[in-house]
Design a protein around this motif. Sequence first.
Motif, PDB file in Angstrom:
ATOM      1  N   HIS A  25      13.603  -1.244  -1.752  1.00 55.88           N
ATOM      2  CA  HIS A  25      12.296  -1.211  -1.093  1.00 55.88           C
ATOM      3  C   HIS A  25      12.057   0.108  -0.370  1.00 55.88           C
ATOM      4  CE1 HIS A  25      11.725  -5.872  -1.076  1.00 55.88           C
ATOM      5  NE2 HIS A  25      11.517  -5.325  -2.240  1.00 55.88           N
ATOM      6  N   LEU A  54       8.141   0.724  -0.382  1.00 53.70           N
ATOM      7  CA  LEU A  54       7.606  -0.551   0.088  1.00 53.70           C
ATOM      8  C   LEU A  54       8.009  -0.808   1.533  1.00 53.70           C
ATOM      9  CD1 LEU A  54       8.361  -2.708  -3.048  1.00 53.70           C
ATOM     10  CD2 LEU A  54       6.084  -2.159  -2.168  1.00 53.70           C
ATOM     11  N   ARG A 103       3.350   5.535  -4.327  1.00 53.27           N
ATOM     12  CA  ARG A 103       4.072   4.445  -4.975  1.00 53.27           C
ATOM     13  C   ARG A 103       3.389   4.041  -6.276  1.00 53.27           C
ATOM     14  NH1 ARG A 103       3.431   0.020  -1.546  1.00 53.27           N
ATOM     15  NH2 ARG A 103       1.962  -0.888  -2.985  1.00 53.27           N
ATOM     16  N   ARG A 104       2.065   3.922  -6.235  1.00 50.83           N
ATOM     17  CA  ARG A 104       1.349   3.486  -7.430  1.00 50.83           C
ATOM     18  C   ARG A 104       1.457   4.514  -8.548  1.00 50.83           C
ATOM     19  NH1 ARG A 104      -3.883   0.672  -4.539  1.00 50.83           N
ATOM     20  NH2 ARG A 104      -2.725  -1.160  -3.881  1.00 50.83           N
ATOM     21  N   PHE A 121       8.406  -0.877 -10.877  1.00 47.99           N
ATOM     22  CA  PHE A 121       9.364  -1.902 -10.439  1.00 47.99           C
ATOM     23  C   PHE A 121       9.562  -2.926 -11.553  1.00 47.99           C
ATOM     24  CE2 PHE A 121       7.427  -0.470  -6.470  1.00 47.99           C
ATOM     25  CZ  PHE A 121       8.519  -0.377  -5.615  1.00 47.99           C
ATOM     26  N   TYR A 176      11.366  -6.766 -11.709  1.00 46.93           N
ATOM     27  CA  TYR A 176      12.089  -7.828 -11.017  1.00 46.93           C
ATOM     28  C   TYR A 176      12.656  -8.791 -12.040  1.00 46.93           C
ATOM     29  CZ  TYR A 176       9.655  -5.983  -7.035  1.00 46.93           C
ATOM     30  OH  TYR A 176       9.182  -5.142  -6.074  1.00 46.93           O
TER      31      TYR A 176
HETATM   32  P1  ADP Z   1      -1.400  -2.754  -7.370  1.00 44.76           P
HETATM   33  O1  ADP Z   1      -1.453  -1.337  -7.866  1.00 44.76           O
HETATM   34  O2  ADP Z   1      -1.520  -3.764  -8.473  1.00 44.76           O
HETATM   35  O3  ADP Z   1      -2.239  -3.050  -6.177  1.00 44.76           O
HETATM   36  P2  ADP Z   1       0.765  -2.502  -5.550  1.00 44.76           P
HETATM   37  O4  ADP Z   1       0.465  -1.087  -5.264  1.00 44.76           O
HETATM   38  O5  ADP Z   1       0.480  -3.532  -4.537  1.00 44.76           O
HETATM   39  O6  ADP Z   1       0.110  -2.946  -6.928  1.00 44.76           O
HETATM   40  O7  ADP Z   1       2.280  -2.614  -5.950  1.00 44.76           O
HETATM   41  C1  ADP Z   1       2.876  -1.696  -6.812  1.00 44.76           C
HETATM   42  C2  ADP Z   1       4.207  -2.257  -7.218  1.00 44.76           C
HETATM   43  O8  ADP Z   1       4.960  -2.621  -6.077  1.00 44.76           O
HETATM   44  C3  ADP Z   1       4.064  -3.506  -8.072  1.00 44.76           C
HETATM   45  O9  ADP Z   1       4.937  -3.380  -9.180  1.00 44.76           O
HETATM   46  C4  ADP Z   1       4.496  -4.637  -7.187  1.00 44.76           C
HETATM   47  O10 ADP Z   1       5.245  -5.590  -7.924  1.00 44.76           O
HETATM   48  C5  ADP Z   1       5.376  -3.965  -6.177  1.00 44.76           C
HETATM   49  N1  ADP Z   1       5.208  -4.569  -4.857  1.00 44.76           N
HETATM   50  C6  ADP Z   1       4.107  -4.499  -4.072  1.00 44.76           C
HETATM   51  N2  ADP Z   1       4.320  -5.115  -2.889  1.00 44.76           N
HETATM   52  C7  ADP Z   1       5.581  -5.625  -2.936  1.00 44.76           C
HETATM   53  C8  ADP Z   1       6.396  -6.359  -2.020  1.00 44.76           C
HETATM   54  N3  ADP Z   1       5.985  -6.716  -0.818  1.00 44.76           N
HETATM   55  N4  ADP Z   1       7.644  -6.685  -2.419  1.00 44.76           N
HETATM   56  C9  ADP Z   1       8.108  -6.324  -3.606  1.00 44.76           C
HETATM   57  N5  ADP Z   1       7.386  -5.609  -4.518  1.00 44.76           N
HETATM   58  C10 ADP Z   1       6.141  -5.271  -4.202  1.00 44.76           C
END
Ligand code: ADP
Length: 225
Positions: A52, A57, A84-85, A90, A92
Amino acid sequence: SNMLQIQEVAKGYNRGKPNEIQVLSGINLTVSKGEVVALVAPSGAGKSTLLHIAGLLDNADAGQVVIDGTDVTSLDDKARTAMRRAQVGFIYQFHHLLPEFSALENIVLPQLANGVPEADARARALKLLTSVGVEARADHRPAAMSGGEQQRVAFCRALANRPALLLADEPTGNLDPATSDRVFDALMTVAKDEGLAALIVTHNMDLAAKMDRVLRLENGVLVEA
Ligand code: ADP
Ligand code: ADP
Protein backbone atom coordinates in the motif's frame (compact mmCIF):
# COMPACT_ATOMS: atom_id res chain seq x y z
CA SER A 1 17.47 2.43 -14.11
CA ASN A 2 15.32 2.46 -10.97
CA MET A 3 11.54 2.45 -11.29
CA LEU A 4 10.76 2.08 -7.59
CA GLN A 5 13.05 3.25 -4.84
CA ILE A 6 12.13 2.97 -1.17
CA GLN A 7 14.49 4.36 1.45
CA GLU A 8 14.29 3.91 5.21
CA VAL A 9 10.51 3.58 5.17
CA ALA A 10 8.88 3.08 8.56
CA LYS A 11 5.24 2.48 9.42
CA GLY A 12 3.36 1.66 12.58
CA TYR A 13 -0.22 1.66 13.76
CA ASN A 14 -1.98 2.88 16.92
CA ARG A 15 0.89 5.10 17.99
CA GLY A 16 0.78 6.00 21.69
CA LYS A 17 -1.90 3.40 22.44
CA PRO A 18 -1.51 0.11 24.29
CA ASN A 19 -1.91 -1.80 21.04
CA GLU A 20 0.81 0.18 19.24
CA ILE A 21 2.60 -1.88 16.61
CA GLN A 22 5.67 -1.02 14.52
CA VAL A 23 5.17 -2.97 11.27
CA LEU A 24 7.94 -1.61 9.04
CA SER A 25 11.06 -0.24 10.69
CA GLY A 26 13.57 0.55 7.96
CA ILE A 27 12.63 -0.71 4.51
CA ASN A 28 15.13 -0.22 1.70
CA LEU A 29 14.24 -1.49 -1.75
CA THR A 30 14.97 -0.66 -5.34
CA VAL A 31 13.27 -2.32 -8.30
CA SER A 32 14.61 -1.44 -11.72
CA LYS A 33 12.74 -1.25 -15.02
CA GLY A 34 11.98 -4.72 -16.31
CA GLU A 35 12.70 -6.36 -12.98
CA VAL A 36 10.30 -8.78 -11.29
CA VAL A 37 10.89 -9.20 -7.56
CA ALA A 38 9.31 -11.80 -5.29
CA LEU A 39 8.30 -10.77 -1.78
CA VAL A 40 7.89 -13.58 0.73
CA ALA A 41 6.87 -13.21 4.34
CA PRO A 42 4.69 -14.87 6.95
CA SER A 43 1.16 -13.59 7.40
CA GLY A 44 1.09 -10.42 9.48
CA ALA A 45 4.65 -9.44 8.59
CA GLY A 46 3.49 -6.28 6.83
CA LYS A 47 3.32 -7.20 3.13
CA SER A 48 0.01 -5.40 2.56
CA THR A 49 1.29 -2.38 4.44
CA LEU A 50 4.38 -2.29 2.23
CA LEU A 51 2.39 -2.77 -1.01
CA HIS A 52 0.00 0.00 0.00
CA ILE A 53 2.87 2.39 0.66
CA ALA A 54 4.68 1.46 -2.57
CA GLY A 55 1.38 1.79 -4.48
CA LEU A 56 0.52 5.21 -3.03
CA LEU A 57 -2.56 3.99 -1.19
CA ASP A 58 -1.05 4.80 2.20
CA ASN A 59 1.67 7.06 3.59
CA ALA A 60 4.73 5.98 5.47
CA ASP A 61 5.50 7.55 8.86
CA ALA A 62 9.07 8.16 7.73
CA GLY A 63 11.32 7.58 4.77
CA GLN A 64 11.13 8.17 1.05
CA VAL A 65 9.30 6.58 -1.90
CA VAL A 66 10.46 7.47 -5.41
CA ILE A 67 8.57 6.22 -8.47
CA ASP A 68 10.18 6.69 -11.87
CA GLY A 69 12.25 9.58 -10.56
CA THR A 70 9.44 11.39 -8.73
CA ASP A 71 9.65 11.67 -4.96
CA VAL A 72 6.05 10.91 -4.08
CA THR A 73 6.46 11.76 -0.42
CA SER A 74 6.40 15.43 -1.38
CA LEU A 75 3.18 15.23 -3.45
CA ASP A 76 -0.21 16.35 -2.19
CA ASP A 77 -3.13 13.86 -2.10
CA LYS A 78 -4.47 14.88 -5.50
CA ALA A 79 -1.12 14.50 -7.24
CA ARG A 80 -0.52 11.21 -5.47
CA THR A 81 -3.85 9.81 -6.68
CA ALA A 82 -3.13 10.95 -10.24
CA MET A 83 0.28 9.32 -10.04
CA ARG A 84 -1.23 6.08 -8.73
CA ARG A 85 -3.79 5.92 -11.52
CA ALA A 86 -1.21 6.61 -14.21
CA GLN A 87 1.69 4.56 -12.92
CA VAL A 88 0.57 1.73 -10.67
CA GLY A 89 -1.28 -1.51 -11.46
CA PHE A 90 -2.65 -3.73 -8.69
CA ILE A 91 -3.60 -7.38 -8.75
CA TYR A 92 -5.34 -8.95 -5.80
CA GLN A 93 -6.19 -12.56 -5.10
CA PHE A 94 -9.83 -11.70 -5.70
CA HIS A 95 -10.34 -9.87 -8.89
CA HIS A 96 -12.88 -6.99 -8.57
CA LEU A 97 -13.80 -7.01 -12.26
CA LEU A 98 -16.82 -4.94 -13.27
CA PRO A 99 -19.65 -7.52 -13.44
CA GLU A 100 -21.77 -5.78 -16.07
CA PHE A 101 -18.98 -5.59 -18.66
CA SER A 102 -17.27 -8.23 -20.78
CA ALA A 103 -13.68 -9.34 -20.25
CA LEU A 104 -12.56 -7.21 -23.17
CA GLU A 105 -14.48 -4.16 -21.93
CA ASN A 106 -12.96 -4.54 -18.48
CA ILE A 107 -9.55 -4.08 -20.10
CA VAL A 108 -10.62 -1.45 -22.64
CA LEU A 109 -12.46 0.91 -20.25
CA PRO A 110 -9.46 1.94 -18.10
CA GLN A 111 -7.57 2.73 -21.31
CA LEU A 112 -10.40 4.92 -22.64
CA ALA A 113 -10.42 6.73 -19.29
CA ASN A 114 -6.73 7.32 -19.88
CA GLY A 115 -7.30 8.82 -23.34
CA VAL A 116 -6.25 5.83 -25.44
CA PRO A 117 -8.15 5.62 -28.79
CA GLU A 118 -10.70 2.80 -28.80
CA ALA A 119 -9.10 0.77 -31.61
CA ASP A 120 -5.74 0.83 -29.86
CA ALA A 121 -7.36 -0.05 -26.54
CA ARG A 122 -9.13 -3.05 -28.06
CA ALA A 123 -5.96 -4.25 -29.77
CA ARG A 124 -4.01 -4.01 -26.52
CA ALA A 125 -6.78 -5.83 -24.62
CA LEU A 126 -6.88 -8.68 -27.13
CA LYS A 127 -3.10 -9.00 -27.14
CA LEU A 128 -3.05 -9.24 -23.34
CA LEU A 129 -5.95 -11.73 -23.25
CA THR A 130 -4.14 -13.86 -25.83
CA SER A 131 -0.91 -13.78 -23.84
CA VAL A 132 -2.64 -15.54 -20.95
CA GLY A 133 -4.83 -17.80 -23.08
CA VAL A 134 -8.28 -16.35 -22.47
CA GLU A 135 -8.93 -14.63 -25.81
CA ALA A 136 -11.87 -16.98 -26.38
CA ARG A 137 -13.55 -15.40 -23.34
CA ALA A 138 -13.23 -11.80 -24.60
CA ASP A 139 -16.98 -11.27 -24.91
CA HIS A 140 -17.98 -13.06 -21.72
CA ARG A 141 -18.93 -11.31 -18.53
CA PRO A 142 -16.98 -12.27 -15.38
CA ALA A 143 -19.86 -14.38 -14.01
CA ALA A 144 -19.65 -16.60 -17.11
CA MET A 145 -15.95 -17.32 -16.57
CA SER A 146 -14.11 -19.63 -14.16
CA GLY A 147 -12.19 -18.15 -11.24
CA GLY A 148 -8.91 -18.76 -13.02
CA GLU A 149 -10.15 -17.05 -16.16
CA GLN A 150 -11.37 -14.08 -14.15
CA GLN A 151 -7.99 -13.84 -12.47
CA ARG A 152 -6.25 -13.81 -15.85
CA VAL A 153 -8.56 -11.03 -17.05
CA ALA A 154 -7.73 -9.06 -13.88
CA PHE A 155 -4.05 -9.52 -14.70
CA CYS A 156 -4.67 -8.06 -18.18
CA ARG A 157 -6.63 -5.15 -16.73
CA ALA A 158 -3.84 -4.30 -14.29
CA LEU A 159 -1.44 -4.03 -17.24
CA ALA A 160 -3.87 -2.29 -19.61
CA ASN A 161 -2.46 1.20 -19.16
CA ARG A 162 1.21 0.14 -19.27
CA PRO A 163 1.87 0.95 -15.62
CA ALA A 164 5.41 1.69 -14.48
CA LEU A 165 4.90 -0.46 -11.43
CA LEU A 166 2.87 -3.62 -10.83
CA LEU A 167 2.03 -4.66 -7.27
CA ALA A 168 0.47 -8.06 -6.80
CA ASP A 169 -0.67 -10.07 -3.82
CA GLU A 170 -0.65 -13.81 -4.61
CA PRO A 171 -1.70 -13.19 -8.23
CA THR A 172 -1.54 -16.85 -9.20
CA GLY A 173 -2.88 -18.19 -5.89
CA ASN A 174 -6.05 -19.67 -7.36
CA LEU A 175 -4.60 -20.90 -10.65
CA ASP A 176 -3.56 -24.46 -11.46
CA PRO A 177 0.21 -24.93 -11.93
CA ALA A 178 0.16 -24.90 -15.76
CA THR A 179 -1.98 -21.75 -15.90
CA SER A 180 0.10 -20.15 -13.17
CA ASP A 181 3.23 -20.73 -15.28
CA ARG A 182 1.55 -19.23 -18.31
CA VAL A 183 0.50 -16.08 -16.44
CA PHE A 184 3.96 -15.81 -14.96
CA ASP A 185 5.57 -16.11 -18.41
CA ALA A 186 3.23 -13.37 -19.70
CA LEU A 187 4.22 -11.17 -16.77
CA MET A 188 7.94 -11.65 -17.46
CA THR A 189 7.39 -10.85 -21.15
CA VAL A 190 5.52 -7.61 -20.38
CA ALA A 191 8.15 -6.63 -17.80
CA LYS A 192 11.00 -7.11 -20.26
CA ASP A 193 9.18 -5.60 -23.27
CA GLU A 194 7.71 -2.58 -21.50
CA GLY A 195 10.18 -1.93 -18.70
CA LEU A 196 7.59 -2.75 -16.06
CA ALA A 197 8.86 -3.13 -12.50
CA ALA A 198 6.93 -5.70 -10.46
CA LEU A 199 6.76 -6.60 -6.79
CA ILE A 200 4.94 -9.89 -6.34
CA VAL A 201 3.88 -11.30 -2.99
CA THR A 202 3.86 -15.08 -3.10
CA HIS A 203 4.01 -18.09 -0.82
CA ASN A 204 4.95 -20.29 -3.78
CA MET A 205 8.71 -20.77 -3.50
CA ASP A 206 8.96 -22.47 -6.90
CA LEU A 207 7.41 -19.40 -8.48
CA ALA A 208 9.53 -17.03 -6.39
CA ALA A 209 12.67 -18.83 -7.55
CA LYS A 210 11.83 -18.00 -11.18
CA MET A 211 11.74 -14.26 -10.49
CA ASP A 212 14.75 -11.98 -10.84
CA ARG A 213 15.19 -11.64 -7.08
CA VAL A 214 13.59 -12.92 -3.88
CA LEU A 215 13.22 -10.70 -0.81
CA ARG A 216 11.97 -11.74 2.59
CA LEU A 217 10.15 -9.36 4.92
CA GLU A 218 10.91 -10.12 8.54
CA ASN A 219 11.06 -8.05 11.71
CA GLY A 220 10.18 -4.90 9.79
CA VAL A 221 13.06 -5.04 7.31
CA LEU A 222 13.73 -6.65 3.92
CA VAL A 223 16.51 -9.19 3.50
CA GLU A 224 17.73 -11.03 0.40
CA ALA A 225 16.35 -14.56 0.56
P1 ADP B 1 -10.30 4.35 -10.22
O1 ADP B 1 -9.28 4.87 -11.19
O2 ADP B 1 -11.16 3.27 -10.80
O3 ADP B 1 -11.05 5.39 -9.46
P2 ADP B 1 -8.65 4.13 -7.92
O4 ADP B 1 -7.77 5.24 -8.34
O5 ADP B 1 -9.59 4.32 -6.80
O6 ADP B 1 -9.44 3.54 -9.16
O7 ADP B 1 -7.74 2.89 -7.59
C1 ADP B 1 -6.68 2.52 -8.41
C2 ADP B 1 -6.24 1.15 -7.99
O8 ADP B 1 -5.99 1.11 -6.60
C3 ADP B 1 -7.29 0.09 -8.28
O9 ADP B 1 -6.65 -1.01 -8.89
C4 ADP B 1 -7.84 -0.29 -6.94
O10 ADP B 1 -8.08 -1.69 -6.88
C5 ADP B 1 -6.73 0.07 -6.00
N1 ADP B 1 -7.27 0.59 -4.74
C6 ADP B 1 -7.92 1.77 -4.57
N2 ADP B 1 -8.22 1.96 -3.26
C7 ADP B 1 -7.78 0.86 -2.59
C8 ADP B 1 -7.78 0.46 -1.22
N3 ADP B 1 -8.29 1.20 -0.26
N4 ADP B 1 -7.21 -0.73 -0.92
C9 ADP B 1 -6.66 -1.49 -1.85
N5 ADP B 1 -6.62 -1.16 -3.18
C10 ADP B 1 -7.17 -0.01 -3.55
P1 ADP C 1 0.45 -8.97 5.90
O1 ADP C 1 -0.11 -8.40 4.65
O2 ADP C 1 1.89 -9.36 5.80
O3 ADP C 1 -0.38 -10.08 6.46
P2 ADP C 1 -0.33 -6.42 7.08
O4 ADP C 1 0.47 -5.36 6.44
O5 ADP C 1 -1.75 -6.58 6.64
O6 ADP C 1 0.44 -7.81 7.01
O7 ADP C 1 -0.37 -6.17 8.65
C1 ADP C 1 0.81 -6.12 9.43
C2 ADP C 1 0.43 -5.88 10.90
O8 ADP C 1 -0.15 -4.59 11.02
C3 ADP C 1 -0.59 -6.85 11.42
O9 ADP C 1 -0.29 -7.12 12.79
C4 ADP C 1 -1.89 -6.10 11.30
O10 ADP C 1 -2.81 -6.54 12.26
C5 ADP C 1 -1.46 -4.68 11.55
N1 ADP C 1 -2.30 -3.70 10.82
C6 ADP C 1 -2.47 -3.64 9.49
N2 ADP C 1 -3.27 -2.61 9.14
C7 ADP C 1 -3.62 -2.00 10.31
C8 ADP C 1 -4.44 -0.88 10.63
N3 ADP C 1 -5.04 -0.14 9.68
N4 ADP C 1 -4.56 -0.54 11.93
C9 ADP C 1 -3.94 -1.28 12.89
N5 ADP C 1 -3.16 -2.34 12.66
C10 ADP C 1 -3.00 -2.70 11.39
